[in-house]
Design an enzyme around this catalytic site. Structure first.
Site, mmCIF file in Angstrom:
data_model
loop_
_atom_site.group_PDB
_atom_site.id
_atom_site.type_symbol
_atom_site.label_atom_id
_atom_site.label_comp_id
_atom_site.label_asym_id
_atom_site.label_seq_id
_atom_site.Cartn_x
_atom_site.Cartn_y
_atom_site.Cartn_z
ATOM 1 N N CYS A 92 0.817 -1.222 0.000
ATOM 2 C CA CYS A 92 0.000 0.000 0.000
ATOM 3 C C CYS A 92 0.850 1.272 0.000
ATOM 4 O O CYS A 92 0.368 2.340 -0.359
ATOM 5 C CB CYS A 92 -0.910 0.045 1.229
ATOM 6 S SG CYS A 92 -2.075 -1.312 1.299
ATOM 7 N N HIS A 368 -9.237 2.744 -2.236
ATOM 8 C CA HIS A 368 -7.778 2.680 -2.033
ATOM 9 C C HIS A 368 -7.180 1.743 -3.083
ATOM 10 O O HIS A 368 -7.060 0.542 -2.867
ATOM 11 C CB HIS A 368 -7.552 2.180 -0.593
ATOM 12 C CG HIS A 368 -6.177 1.761 -0.238
ATOM 13 N ND1 HIS A 368 -5.029 2.235 -0.838
ATOM 14 C CD2 HIS A 368 -5.735 0.891 0.713
ATOM 15 C CE1 HIS A 368 -3.970 1.668 -0.275
ATOM 16 N NE2 HIS A 368 -4.363 0.843 0.659
ATOM 17 N N CYS A 398 -0.140 3.219 6.034
ATOM 18 C CA CYS A 398 0.399 1.926 6.440
ATOM 19 C C CYS A 398 0.596 1.050 5.216
ATOM 20 O O CYS A 398 -0.059 1.237 4.199
ATOM 21 C CB CYS A 398 -0.527 1.244 7.435
ATOM 22 S SG CYS A 398 -2.192 0.975 6.812
HETATM 23 C C1 LIG Z 1 -14.359 -4.890 3.853
HETATM 24 C C2 LIG Z 1 -14.530 -5.617 2.522
HETATM 25 C C3 LIG Z 1 -14.159 -7.102 2.655
HETATM 26 C C4 LIG Z 1 -16.003 -5.488 2.102
HETATM 27 O O1 LIG Z 1 -16.153 -6.084 0.877
HETATM 28 P P1 LIG Z 1 -17.586 -6.511 0.347
HETATM 29 O O2 LIG Z 1 -18.286 -7.326 1.375
HETATM 30 O O3 LIG Z 1 -17.371 -7.085 -1.003
HETATM 31 O O4 LIG Z 1 -18.280 -5.089 0.261
HETATM 32 P P2 LIG Z 1 -19.595 -4.687 -0.490
HETATM 33 O O5 LIG Z 1 -19.294 -3.515 -1.348
HETATM 34 O O6 LIG Z 1 -20.233 -5.871 -1.148
HETATM 35 O O7 LIG Z 1 -20.501 -4.193 0.691
HETATM 36 C C5 LIG Z 1 -21.099 -5.129 1.591
HETATM 37 C C6 LIG Z 1 -22.442 -4.570 2.018
HETATM 38 O O8 LIG Z 1 -22.202 -3.360 2.741
HETATM 39 C C7 LIG Z 1 -22.999 -2.334 2.180
HETATM 40 N N1 LIG Z 1 -22.279 -1.055 2.358
HETATM 41 C C8 LIG Z 1 -21.021 -0.785 1.971
HETATM 42 N N2 LIG Z 1 -20.703 0.473 2.303
HETATM 43 C C9 LIG Z 1 -21.775 0.981 2.927
HETATM 44 C C10 LIG Z 1 -22.061 2.247 3.499
HETATM 45 N N3 LIG Z 1 -21.163 3.236 3.506
HETATM 46 N N4 LIG Z 1 -23.278 2.429 4.081
HETATM 47 C C11 LIG Z 1 -24.203 1.423 4.081
HETATM 48 N N5 LIG Z 1 -23.978 0.218 3.535
HETATM 49 C C12 LIG Z 1 -22.785 0.006 2.957
HETATM 50 C C13 LIG Z 1 -23.179 -2.727 0.741
HETATM 51 O O9 LIG Z 1 -24.324 -2.138 0.184
HETATM 52 C C14 LIG Z 1 -23.326 -4.210 0.840
HETATM 53 O O10 LIG Z 1 -24.652 -4.505 1.209
HETATM 54 P P3 LIG Z 1 -25.383 -5.793 0.607
HETATM 55 O O11 LIG Z 1 -24.577 -6.971 1.090
HETATM 56 O O12 LIG Z 1 -26.739 -5.711 1.190
HETATM 57 O O13 LIG Z 1 -25.335 -5.650 -0.877
HETATM 58 C C15 LIG Z 1 -13.644 -4.968 1.404
HETATM 59 O O14 LIG Z 1 -14.092 -3.686 1.146
HETATM 60 C C16 LIG Z 1 -12.188 -4.935 1.793
HETATM 61 O O15 LIG Z 1 -11.508 -5.958 1.817
HETATM 62 N N6 LIG Z 1 -11.659 -3.727 2.106
HETATM 63 C C17 LIG Z 1 -10.264 -3.590 2.510
HETATM 64 C C18 LIG Z 1 -9.356 -3.633 1.314
HETATM 65 C C19 LIG Z 1 -7.924 -3.758 1.753
HETATM 66 O O16 LIG Z 1 -7.591 -4.608 2.537
HETATM 67 N N7 LIG Z 1 -7.044 -2.896 1.245
HETATM 68 C C20 LIG Z 1 -5.689 -2.892 1.684
HETATM 69 C C21 LIG Z 1 -5.603 -2.168 2.967
HETATM 70 S S1 LIG Z 1 -4.226 -2.649 3.957
#
Ligand SMILES: CC(C)(COP(=O)(O)OP(=O)(O)OC[C@H]1O[C@@H](n2cnc3c(N)ncnc32)[C@H](O)[C@@H]1OP(=O)(O)O)[C@@H](O)C(=O)NCCC(=O)NCCS
Length: 412
Positions: A92, A368, A398
């Site tokens: 990252c 990101h 990070c």
């Molecule tokens: C956290 C994570 C696993 C979520 O992934 P995901 O489950 O595919 O996320 P989605 O976009 O499908 O969202 C899941 C649900 O949350 C809801 N949601 C997401 N953001 C929202 C918000 N701001 N407000 C309300 N609901 C929200 C979505 O609508 C979805 O709902 P549904 O299941 O009813 O359709 C993923 O975003 C992730 O891995 N993030 C970190 C990435 C990372 O590690 N980067 C490197 C950093 S070191």
């Protein structure tokens, strides 16, 4: 020693990067990078034969992104063959590192004109999803994990929140602020200076606006989301019962991880690319390039690879010490919102005024794109220092392996 000046910054909008979805997913990473490299060259009317290097970051140098993406993207962008290009990976932290290395080569006299940036296509099909099943580790990796257990970043985020006593409510509150600030920034066109639209090969528009934000986000909506990383913590990693939870507990045996991070308070998975043009004062003055900011100080800091996400605070302290500055000398801060806990802990540990941190929202709202994010944050900082007439900004993030690069810049 020469100074290093930032002449300009350009970036693509961030497109939703979910496994084969989103407006940018069908674009080749070379083409996405070429979009910003071309824009930065044209906007500044540079002679690309005189670009000493294109220093590029991407954390997934596989598939279409393999093979010195920086050099290939520059050639794709029409850069003269006499320019050069290199691609690095600090996970990252790649996109800050490329700018820091660019500045260092200018300061040392090795280069006069450098383009630094990065690209990440998180929608590329060779990335893993939680549904992919067990991760198999090679033997070398297992040996390293015996010395330095390294877990999953989401599980690390929850482990840190548990250790620090940072509540789900506090993490969600910061996520809401991120969405609200991003919404204002977009409504007021604050990203306009840097944003470069992306087109398909046939000339039709792929994306010209941030695709990830959810401006309608509410506290209740966030509170209703289920934690994302609990199941991940217990996925078997080998046939000996190793799990991400056990890797953390190998170092912190008494830690009962609570699971707080979810889709709304974790960084968004997106595609994106960014580039900055840096020059020595000698070159800039001789070629009519107007500087927008100078690089004041740079630093790298390592920390626990097991907790992975805790290096930004010591990195900020280190870069401040190198610059001979204190927290009070910094007008604006960008700390990458890899997870809400990273930004929340950063604000708490350094005692920061929340009104000075991630003022245009962060990765929880905007996404990101791993290897590009650092360069995006530096460009966003240049734009915001100019918009507000403020002087100094500190940017850090990070990175996996327990690292954080940091940079302080000053508006000119
Ligand atoms: C956290 C994570 C696993 C979520 O992934 P995901 O489950 O595919 O996320 P989605 O976009 O499908 O969202 C899941 C649900 O949350 C809801 N949601 C997401 N953001 C929202 C918000 N701001 N407000 C309300 N609901 C929200 C979505 O609508 C979805 O709902 P549904 O299941 O009813 O359709 C993923 O975003 C992730 O891995 N993030 C970190 C990435 C990372 O590690 N980067 C490197 C950093 S070191």
């Amino acid at each position: 020693m020469s100074e290093a000046w930032i002449i300009d910054a350009a970036r693509t909008p961030r497109g939703i990067g979910k496994y084969g979805k989103g407006a940018l997913h069908a674009i080749h990473p070379q083409q996405l990078g070429a979009t910003v490299l071309k824009a930065i060259a044209e906007r500044n009317d540079i002679n690309t034969a005189e670009v000493d290097d294109v220093i590029w970051g991407t954390s997934s140098q596989r598939g279409p992104a393999a093979g010195d993406l920086g050099r290939m993207s520059a050639l794709d962008a029409g850069y003269d063959i006499r320019s050069s290009g290199v691609t690095l990976d600090r996970f990252c932290g790649s996109g800050i590192t490329t700018v820091n290395f660019a500045a260092a080569t200018i300061m040392s006299g090795m280069s006069d004109l450098v383009v630094a940036g990065g690209c990440e296509m998180m929608s590329m099909p060779n990335r893993r999803s939680p549904e992919d099943g067990p991760v198999t580790m090679d033997q070398g990796n297992l040996r390293l994990r015996a010395k330095h257990p390294q877990s999953h970043q989401g599980v690390c985020a929850d482990a840190i929140a548990t250790m620090e006593g940072i509540s789900r409510e506090a993490l969600d509150a910061l996520a809401l602020v991120s969405q609200q600030r991003a919404a204002v920034a977009i409504a007021e066109n604050r990203f306009e200076k840097s944003l470069v639209p992306v087109y398909f090969e046939d000339g039709s528009l792929a994306l010209d606006h941030e695709e990830f934000p959810r401006p309608q986000t509410t506290a209740e909506g966030l509170a209703s989301l289920k934690p994302s990383f609990e199941a991940m913590a217990d996925v078997p990693l080998d046939n000996q019962g190793t799990t991400f939870r056990k890797l953390i507990n190998a170092v912190y045996p008494d830690l009962a991880i609570q699971f707080f991070h979810h889709a709304g308070n974790s960084s968004g998975v997106v595609d994106g690319s960014a580039a900055l043009l840096l020059a020595s004062p000698k070159y800039a003055e001789a070629n009519g390039l107007k500087p927008r900011a100078r690089v004041v100080a740079m630093a790298n800091q390592g920390d626990s690879p097991t907790l992975m996400l805790n290096a930004p605070v010591p990195a900020a302290r280190k870069v401040l010490a190198k610059a001979g500055l204190t927290v009070d000398d910094i007008d604006l801060w960008e700390i990458n919102e890899a997870f809400s806990v990273v930004a929340e802990k950063f604000i708490r540990d350094l005692g920061l005024d929340r009104e000075k941190v991630n003022v245009n929202g962060g990765a929880m709202a905007l996404g990101h794109p791993i290897g590009a994010t650092g360069s995006i944050l530096i460009g966003t900082m240049v734009d915001e220092l100019e918009r507000t007439g403020k002087k100094r900004g500190l940017i850090t993030m990070c990175a996996a392996g327990g690292m954080a690069p940091a940079i302080i810049i000053e508006r000119m």
